[in-house]
Write a protein that holds these residues in place. Structure first.
Motif, PDB file in Angstrom:
ATOM      1  N   GLN A   1     -22.775  15.631  37.225  1.00 31.34           N
ATOM      2  CA  GLN A   1     -23.596  14.425  37.177  1.00 31.34           C
ATOM      3  C   GLN A   1     -24.752  14.616  38.154  1.00 31.34           C
ATOM      4  N   PHE A   2     -25.975  14.387  37.656  1.00 33.26           N
ATOM      5  CA  PHE A   2     -27.181  14.524  38.467  1.00 33.26           C
ATOM      6  C   PHE A   2     -27.961  13.220  38.426  1.00 33.26           C
ATOM      7  N   ARG A   3     -28.679  12.953  39.500  1.00 31.64           N
ATOM      8  CA  ARG A   3     -29.517  11.766  39.577  1.00 31.64           C
ATOM      9  C   ARG A   3     -30.793  12.114  40.342  1.00 31.64           C
ATOM     10  N   VAL A   4     -31.927  11.643  39.821  1.00 27.43           N
ATOM     11  CA  VAL A   4     -33.206  11.842  40.503  1.00 27.43           C
ATOM     12  C   VAL A   4     -33.369  10.748  41.550  1.00 27.43           C
ATOM     13  N   ARG A   5     -33.700  11.162  42.758  1.00 24.24           N
ATOM     14  CA  ARG A   5     -33.999  10.229  43.859  1.00 24.24           C
ATOM     15  C   ARG A   5     -35.303  10.680  44.479  1.00 24.24           C
ATOM     16  N   ASN A   6     -36.377   9.925  44.178  1.00 27.26           N
ATOM     17  CA  ASN A   6     -37.727  10.301  44.615  1.00 27.26           C
ATOM     18  C   ASN A   6     -38.041  11.696  44.092  1.00 27.26           C
ATOM     19  N   ASP A   7     -38.270  12.669  44.976  1.00 25.04           N
ATOM     20  CA  ASP A   7     -38.577  14.016  44.516  1.00 25.04           C
ATOM     21  C   ASP A   7     -37.392  14.957  44.701  1.00 25.04           C
ATOM     22  N   SER A   8     -36.181  14.398  44.703  1.00 24.12           N
ATOM     23  CA  SER A   8     -34.960  15.193  44.831  1.00 24.12           C
ATOM     24  C   SER A   8     -34.072  14.982  43.610  1.00 24.12           C
ATOM     25  N   LEU A   9     -33.303  15.997  43.316  1.00 25.91           N
ATOM     26  CA  LEU A   9     -32.265  15.912  42.296  1.00 25.91           C
ATOM     27  C   LEU A   9     -30.954  16.176  43.028  1.00 25.91           C
ATOM     28  N   VAL A  10     -30.079  15.185  43.032  1.00 21.08           N
ATOM     29  CA  VAL A  10     -28.782  15.333  43.700  1.00 21.08           C
ATOM     30  C   VAL A  10     -27.703  15.284  42.628  1.00 21.08           C
ATOM     31  N   GLY A  11     -26.631  16.009  42.885  1.00 20.95           N
ATOM     32  CA  GLY A  11     -25.593  16.048  41.873  1.00 20.95           C
ATOM     33  C   GLY A  11     -24.258  16.476  42.429  1.00 20.95           C
ATOM     34  N   GLU A  12     -23.302  16.452  41.537  1.00 21.62           N
ATOM     35  CA  GLU A  12     -21.950  16.854  41.909  1.00 21.62           C
ATOM     36  C   GLU A  12     -21.219  17.334  40.671  1.00 21.62           C
ATOM     37  N   LEU A  13     -20.218  18.155  40.931  1.00 21.07           N
ATOM     38  CA  LEU A  13     -19.283  18.564  39.888  1.00 21.07           C
ATOM     39  C   LEU A  13     -17.931  17.985  40.260  1.00 21.07           C
ATOM     40  N   ARG A  14     -17.372  17.188  39.358  1.00 19.73           N
ATOM     41  CA  ARG A  14     -16.015  16.662  39.524  1.00 19.73           C
ATOM     42  C   ARG A  14     -15.131  17.318  38.480  1.00 19.73           C
ATOM     43  N   LEU A  15     -13.989  17.801  38.950  1.00 18.00           N
ATOM     44  CA  LEU A  15     -13.033  18.425  38.044  1.00 18.00           C
ATOM     45  C   LEU A  15     -12.366  17.363  37.180  1.00 18.00           C
ATOM     46  N   SER A  16     -11.614  17.798  36.187  1.00 15.67           N
ATOM     47  CA  SER A  16     -10.943  16.872  35.275  1.00 15.67           C
ATOM     48  C   SER A  16     -10.019  15.894  35.995  1.00 15.67           C
ATOM     49  N   ASP A  17      -9.456  16.316  37.154  1.00 16.02           N
ATOM     50  CA  ASP A  17      -8.583  15.412  37.922  1.00 16.02           C
ATOM     51  C   ASP A  17      -9.377  14.543  38.908  1.00 16.02           C
ATOM     52  N   ASN A  18     -10.708  14.531  38.790  1.00 17.04           N
ATOM     53  CA  ASN A  18     -11.645  13.743  39.593  1.00 17.04           C
ATOM     54  C   ASN A  18     -11.883  14.304  41.002  1.00 17.04           C
ATOM     55  N   THR A  19     -11.403  15.508  41.289  1.00 17.52           N
ATOM     56  CA  THR A  19     -11.686  16.158  42.572  1.00 17.52           C
ATOM     57  C   THR A  19     -13.159  16.523  42.618  1.00 17.52           C
ATOM     58  N   LYS A  20     -13.848  16.111  43.693  1.00 20.23           N
ATOM     59  CA  LYS A  20     -15.243  16.488  43.868  1.00 20.23           C
ATOM     60  C   LYS A  20     -15.271  17.945  44.330  1.00 20.23           C
ATOM     61  N   PHE A  21     -15.786  18.839  43.467  1.00 26.80           N
ATOM     62  CA  PHE A  21     -15.704  20.280  43.679  1.00 26.80           C
ATOM     63  C   PHE A  21     -16.989  20.875  44.241  1.00 26.80           C
ATOM     64  N   ARG A  22     -18.140  20.381  43.795  1.00 26.62           N
ATOM     65  CA  ARG A  22     -19.438  20.889  44.267  1.00 26.62           C
ATOM     66  C   ARG A  22     -20.371  19.739  44.580  1.00 26.62           C
ATOM     67  N   ASP A  23     -21.272  19.990  45.535  1.00 25.26           N
ATOM     68  CA  ASP A  23     -22.310  19.043  45.908  1.00 25.26           C
ATOM     69  C   ASP A  23     -23.646  19.749  45.794  1.00 25.26           C
ATOM     70  N   VAL A  24     -24.589  19.158  45.064  1.00 25.66           N
ATOM     71  CA  VAL A  24     -25.887  19.775  44.806  1.00 25.66           C
ATOM     72  C   VAL A  24     -26.991  18.937  45.438  1.00 25.66           C
ATOM     73  N   ARG A  25     -27.908  19.617  46.131  1.00 26.50           N
ATOM     74  CA  ARG A  25     -29.096  18.984  46.733  1.00 26.50           C
ATOM     75  C   ARG A  25     -30.296  19.887  46.419  1.00 26.50           C
ATOM     76  N   THR A  26     -31.223  19.369  45.633  1.00 24.85           N
ATOM     77  CA  THR A  26     -32.412  20.170  45.267  1.00 24.85           C
ATOM     78  C   THR A  26     -33.664  19.328  45.403  1.00 24.85           C
ATOM     79  N   VAL A  27     -34.795  20.020  45.408  1.00 27.50           N
ATOM     80  CA  VAL A  27     -36.102  19.357  45.405  1.00 27.50           C
ATOM     81  C   VAL A  27     -36.912  19.912  44.242  1.00 27.50           C
ATOM     82  N   ARG A  28     -37.846  19.103  43.788  1.00 29.33           N
ATOM     83  CA  ARG A  28     -38.691  19.520  42.661  1.00 29.33           C
ATOM     84  C   ARG A  28     -39.561  20.683  43.099  1.00 29.33           C
ATOM     85  N   ALA A  29     -39.576  21.731  42.303  1.00 30.53           N
ATOM     86  CA  ALA A  29     -40.379  22.903  42.599  1.00 30.53           C
ATOM     87  C   ALA A  29     -41.747  22.764  41.934  1.00 30.53           C
ATOM     88  N   PRO A  30     -42.771  23.320  42.549  1.00 37.50           N
ATOM     89  CA  PRO A  30     -44.109  23.251  41.934  1.00 37.50           C
ATOM     90  C   PRO A  30     -44.215  24.070  40.673  1.00 37.50           C
TER      91      PRO A  30
END
Length: 143
Positions: free
Chosen positions: A114-143
């Motif tokens: 699941q990803f969501r745009v916040r201003n000029d950032s894209l934040v996200g996460e990967l949750r496994l089938s059992d709802n365990t939060k497995f990954r955390d993503v923090r990115t910024v828009r590239a030119p």
């Protein structure tokens, strides 16, 4: 002309001008700004961090290229990681955009991104089938 009549007219005229100015100000203040629609389409660079340790998961520097598909509510995420300065393919996700400012949801057999745009950032996460939060993503828009 009587001074009282002249003063009364001046007072009424001043009142009308003041009322007119106030009405303009109220009208200007009551217009609310339109909500900004931010699109995830574009190139994003940042980090994808493992949250479950120990595991086979590794923290990564990532590049996501998000593009439209033929379906109105679908996007693709071409996910890549940087290894020794070079991009390596991780795969292409097909995702659903639930609303213009809503989350971008990518369902896989083993979990959901699941990803969501916040201003000029894209934040996200990967949750496994059992709802365990497995990954955390923090990115910024590239030119």
């Amino acid at each position: 002309m009587d001074i009282r009549v002249c003063g009364a007219r001046r007072l009424r005229l001043t009142g009308l001008v003041l009322a007119s100015l106030l009405a303009r100000g109220v009208g200007a203040q009551s217009t609310s700004p339109q909500p900004v629609v931010t699109t995830p389409v574009g190139t994003w660079r940042g980090t994808s961090v493992c949250l479950v340790r120990p595991s086979a998961c590794h923290d990564e520097i990532v590049v996501y290229r998000i593009a439209h598909t033929n379906a109105a509510d679908s996007l693709t995420v071409d996910a890549r990681k940087i290894v020794r300065g070079e991009e390596q393919e991780m795969g292409v996700l097909t995702c659903r955009l639930t609303s213009p400012n809503g989350p971008l949801i990518c369902v896989l057999p083993q979990g959901t991104w699941q990803f969501r745009v916040r201003n000029d950032s894209l934040v996200g996460e990967l949750r496994l089938s059992d709802n365990t939060k497995f990954r955390d993503v923090r990115t910024v828009r590239a030119p």
